[in-house]
Design a protein around this motif. Structure first.
Motif, PDB file in Angstrom:
ATOM      1  N   ALA A  26      45.678 -74.318  24.136  1.00 34.63           N
ATOM      2  CA  ALA A  26      44.984 -73.727  25.277  1.00 34.63           C
ATOM      3  C   ALA A  26      46.007 -73.322  26.326  1.00 34.63           C
ATOM      4  N   PHE A  27      45.646 -72.322  27.087  1.00 35.59           N
ATOM      5  CA  PHE A  27      46.473 -71.887  28.207  1.00 35.59           C
ATOM      6  C   PHE A  27      45.726 -72.074  29.512  1.00 35.59           C
ATOM      7  N   ASN A  28      44.710 -72.945  29.444  1.00 36.45           N
ATOM      8  CA  ASN A  28      43.858 -73.228  30.576  1.00 36.45           C
ATOM      9  C   ASN A  28      43.588 -74.724  30.578  1.00 36.45           C
ATOM     10  N   GLN A  29      43.828 -75.377  31.697  1.00 32.77           N
ATOM     11  CA  GLN A  29      43.700 -76.821  31.777  1.00 32.77           C
ATOM     12  C   GLN A  29      42.277 -77.297  31.492  1.00 32.77           C
ATOM     13  N   SER A  30      41.286 -76.576  31.948  1.00 37.43           N
ATOM     14  CA  SER A  30      39.904 -77.020  31.724  1.00 37.43           C
ATOM     15  C   SER A  30      39.532 -76.942  30.245  1.00 37.43           C
ATOM     16  N   LYS A  31      40.012 -75.930  29.526  1.00 35.18           N
ATOM     17  CA  LYS A  31      39.752 -75.842  28.080  1.00 35.18           C
ATOM     18  C   LYS A  31      40.465 -76.970  27.342  1.00 35.18           C
ATOM     19  N   TYR A  32      41.655 -77.307  27.799  1.00 38.46           N
ATOM     20  CA  TYR A  32      42.388 -78.425  27.207  1.00 38.46           C
ATOM     21  C   TYR A  32      41.593 -79.721  27.368  1.00 38.46           C
ATOM     22  N   TYR A  33      41.118 -79.987  28.590  1.00 35.68           N
ATOM     23  CA  TYR A  33      40.360 -81.218  28.825  1.00 35.68           C
ATOM     24  C   TYR A  33      39.038 -81.223  28.076  1.00 35.68           C
ATOM     25  N   ASP A  34      38.406 -80.079  27.915  1.00 34.94           N
ATOM     26  CA  ASP A  34      37.185 -80.010  27.117  1.00 34.94           C
ATOM     27  C   ASP A  34      37.471 -80.446  25.678  1.00 34.94           C
ATOM     28  N   ALA A  35      38.543 -79.932  25.108  1.00 40.70           N
ATOM     29  CA  ALA A  35      38.907 -80.283  23.730  1.00 40.70           C
ATOM     30  C   ALA A  35      39.259 -81.764  23.613  1.00 40.70           C
ATOM     31  N   VAL A  36      40.030 -82.278  24.568  1.00 38.22           N
ATOM     32  CA  VAL A  36      40.416 -83.691  24.548  1.00 38.22           C
ATOM     33  C   VAL A  36      39.186 -84.592  24.647  1.00 38.22           C
ATOM     34  N   ARG A  47      47.755 -86.402  19.980  1.00 40.55           N
ATOM     35  CA  ARG A  47      48.848 -86.382  20.955  1.00 40.55           C
ATOM     36  C   ARG A  47      48.914 -84.974  21.497  1.00 40.55           C
ATOM     37  N   SER A  48      49.396 -84.876  22.699  1.00 41.82           N
ATOM     38  CA  SER A  48      49.470 -83.578  23.366  1.00 41.82           C
ATOM     39  C   SER A  48      50.914 -83.215  23.671  1.00 41.82           C
ATOM     40  N   ARG A  49      51.155 -81.932  23.698  1.00 40.89           N
ATOM     41  CA  ARG A  49      52.427 -81.418  24.196  1.00 40.89           C
ATOM     42  C   ARG A  49      52.082 -80.331  25.195  1.00 40.89           C
ATOM     43  N   ILE A  50      52.548 -80.517  26.402  1.00 44.19           N
ATOM     44  CA  ILE A  50      52.274 -79.549  27.462  1.00 44.19           C
ATOM     45  C   ILE A  50      53.591 -78.891  27.840  1.00 44.19           C
ATOM     46  N   THR A  51      53.630 -77.587  27.693  1.00 47.04           N
ATOM     47  CA  THR A  51      54.832 -76.816  27.984  1.00 47.04           C
ATOM     48  C   THR A  51      54.564 -75.937  29.187  1.00 47.04           C
ATOM     49  N   SER A  52      55.394 -76.080  30.202  1.00 47.28           N
ATOM     50  CA  SER A  52      55.242 -75.277  31.408  1.00 47.28           C
ATOM     51  C   SER A  52      55.986 -73.966  31.243  1.00 47.28           C
ATOM     52  N   HIS A  53      55.323 -72.911  31.602  1.00 47.49           N
ATOM     53  CA  HIS A  53      55.934 -71.581  31.584  1.00 47.49           C
ATOM     54  C   HIS A  53      56.039 -71.082  33.017  1.00 47.49           C
ATOM     55  N   GLY A  61      47.618 -69.210  45.879  1.00 47.20           N
ATOM     56  CA  GLY A  61      46.824 -70.002  44.947  1.00 47.20           C
ATOM     57  C   GLY A  61      47.681 -70.605  43.855  1.00 47.20           C
ATOM     58  N   ARG A  62      47.048 -71.398  43.021  1.00 42.66           N
ATOM     59  CA  ARG A  62      47.758 -72.059  41.924  1.00 42.66           C
ATOM     60  C   ARG A  62      47.502 -71.290  40.643  1.00 42.66           C
ATOM     61  N   ASN A  63      48.560 -70.923  39.964  1.00 50.43           N
ATOM     62  CA  ASN A  63      48.453 -70.216  38.706  1.00 50.43           C
ATOM     63  C   ASN A  63      48.940 -71.138  37.599  1.00 50.43           C
ATOM     64  N   ASP A  64      48.050 -71.486  36.672  1.00 51.97           N
ATOM     65  CA  ASP A  64      48.400 -72.400  35.584  1.00 51.97           C
ATOM     66  C   ASP A  64      49.106 -71.622  34.490  1.00 51.97           C
ATOM     67  N   ASN A  65      50.401 -71.798  34.388  1.00 52.48           N
ATOM     68  CA  ASN A  65      51.198 -71.122  33.377  1.00 52.48           C
ATOM     69  C   ASN A  65      51.690 -72.106  32.334  1.00 52.48           C
ATOM     70  N   SER A  66      50.811 -73.013  31.913  1.00 53.45           N
ATOM     71  CA  SER A  66      51.184 -74.031  30.946  1.00 53.45           C
ATOM     72  C   SER A  66      50.488 -73.787  29.617  1.00 53.45           C
ATOM     73  N   GLN A  67      51.136 -74.274  28.561  1.00 52.90           N
ATOM     74  CA  GLN A  67      50.560 -74.225  27.219  1.00 52.90           C
ATOM     75  C   GLN A  67      50.248 -75.652  26.814  1.00 52.90           C
ATOM     76  N   TYR A  68      49.023 -75.889  26.386  1.00 55.73           N
ATOM     77  CA  TYR A  68      48.557 -77.216  26.013  1.00 55.73           C
ATOM     78  C   TYR A  68      48.317 -77.245  24.503  1.00 55.73           C
ATOM     79  N   ASP A  69      49.119 -78.002  23.766  1.00 61.74           N
ATOM     80  CA  ASP A  69      48.976 -78.135  22.317  1.00 61.74           C
ATOM     81  C   ASP A  69      48.446 -79.521  21.994  1.00 61.74           C
ATOM     82  N   ILE A  70      47.496 -79.587  21.060  1.00 59.76           N
ATOM     83  CA  ILE A  70      46.927 -80.864  20.644  1.00 59.76           C
ATOM     84  C   ILE A  70      47.200 -81.036  19.151  1.00 59.76           C
ATOM     85  N   TYR A  71      47.770 -82.187  18.809  1.00 64.70           N
ATOM     86  CA  TYR A  71      48.111 -82.528  17.439  1.00 64.70           C
ATOM     87  C   TYR A  71      47.298 -83.732  16.981  1.00 64.70           C
ATOM     88  N   VAL A  72      46.917 -83.732  15.704  1.00 63.57           N
ATOM     89  CA  VAL A  72      46.183 -84.855  15.128  1.00 63.57           C
ATOM     90  C   VAL A  72      46.849 -85.264  13.812  1.00 63.57           C
TER      91      VAL A  72
END
Length: 86
Positions: A26-36, A47-53, A61-72
């Motif tokens: 996900a490239f959106n924090q709310s979508k990441y939390y929905d999945a988690v 486990r998660s890996r969050i990469t800041s771009h 304003g705040r612009n979320d430029n992070s990539q949220y990866d979820i591994y199982v």
């Protein structure tokens, strides 16, 4: 943390973690939390890996430029994908 240190940490986490299968990005924090939250409600470990771009620019304003990866775990891929897409 510099790029080299981040690369080393990613390699170590990959080698020693049981959670190696990427099931969601996900490239959106709310979508990441929905999945988690869906994974947690189905009892699936992850486990998660969050990469800041971060571009380092200052804007309004705040612009979320992070990539949220979820591994199982390998044997939970199907269950994780089913849970996330429910």
């Amino acid at each position: 943390m510099g790029n080299i240190e981040q690369l080393i940490m990613n390699i170590i986490m990959f080698l020693f973690s049981k959670h190696k299968r990427l099931v969601f990005t996900a490239f959106n924090q709310s979508k990441y939390y929905d999945a988690v939250n869906k994974l947690k409600s189905h009892g699936i470990s992850y486990r998660s890996r969050i990469t800041s771009h971060d571009t380092g620019t200052v804007g309004s304003g705040r612009n979320d430029n992070s990539q949220y990866d979820i591994y199982v775990k390998k044997d939970e891929v199907y269950l994780a994908e089913k849970a996330i897409n429910s």
